[in-house]
Design a protein around this motif. Sequence first.
Motif, PDB file in Angstrom:
ATOM      1  N   UNK A  98      -2.722  58.887  92.058  1.00 41.71           N
ATOM      2  CA  UNK A  98      -4.144  58.740  92.436  1.00 41.71           C
ATOM      3  C   UNK A  98      -4.701  58.297  91.064  1.00 41.71           C
ATOM      4  N   UNK A  99      -5.515  57.103  91.241  1.00 41.14           N
ATOM      5  CA  UNK A  99      -6.024  56.671  90.008  1.00 41.14           C
ATOM      6  C   UNK A  99      -7.531  56.465  90.201  1.00 41.14           C
ATOM      7  N   UNK A 100      -8.371  56.796  89.186  1.00 37.33           N
ATOM      8  CA  UNK A 100      -9.790  56.568  88.992  1.00 37.33           C
ATOM      9  C   UNK A 100      -9.928  55.385  87.890  1.00 37.33           C
ATOM     10  N   UNK A 101     -10.023  54.339  88.117  1.00 41.42           N
ATOM     11  CA  UNK A 101     -10.007  53.396  86.953  1.00 41.42           C
ATOM     12  C   UNK A 101      -8.789  53.521  86.356  1.00 41.42           C
ATOM     13  N   UNK A 102      -8.477  53.678  85.241  1.00 37.72           N
ATOM     14  CA  UNK A 102      -7.355  53.899  84.237  1.00 37.72           C
ATOM     15  C   UNK A 102      -7.009  55.228  84.235  1.00 37.72           C
TER      16      UNK A 102
END
Length: 227
Positions: free
Chosen positions: A115-119
């Motif tokens: 799971x990513x939020x941006x980088x």
Amino acid sequence: MLRNFSAANKVVAVFLGVILMTAFYLSTHRVPPPPLDTAIAFDPRDIQITVTGESKVQASTNHLRVRFGIQQTAWSALEAETQIQKQADKMRTALTNQGISEMMIRQINHTIQAQWEGSVNQGYLATTQFEINNWNPNSETDIIKTLLRAGANQIIDTQYMDMIDGESRKQAFKAAMDDARARAGVIAVTMGREIGDTVSVTEITSEQGKVTSPEVVKVSVVYRLKF
């Protein structure tokens, strides 16, 4: 003149000799008649007819297929995998305690996704999806309650399925035999006879190279007619 007569006598003598030898051979090489247990007497009154009977299989529609899933999040993939396996074991135990056989529960998918939020990595999401077949619940409300109690947090779909069991096919086979006998009875009456013994029964599983539908039972029956 005498020479010609002598030659003629020789020809006659040879011809008679051949006849006598042939007669002697035939008298000593007779073909024995067949034994009584292999002799076949054909009765012109023995008539057989072949008829086809069929019947539809009554499928049961109260069997349910349910697809659902469980999800777990963790900071590492290994932790997410460990937690989802524990939850899956707990869910299976809860379902079997509700009377659902282990054989009815089948895993159909399993994934672990970052799971990513941006980088920035926000952890991992583990998802395992299951399918329950041949379930016969009292109501759809019971479905939701049972799955939620078992720890499911994702309901994918529910679908009622037509099921053909052994008892349904047995009843359809009997109905097909009754249909064949009724058809044979009509033929027998038109010939002034009655239905006698059943000579053979063959279930028709294909016609013209195509497999017959599982929803239909067809039989080919040979009957002997009697006066």
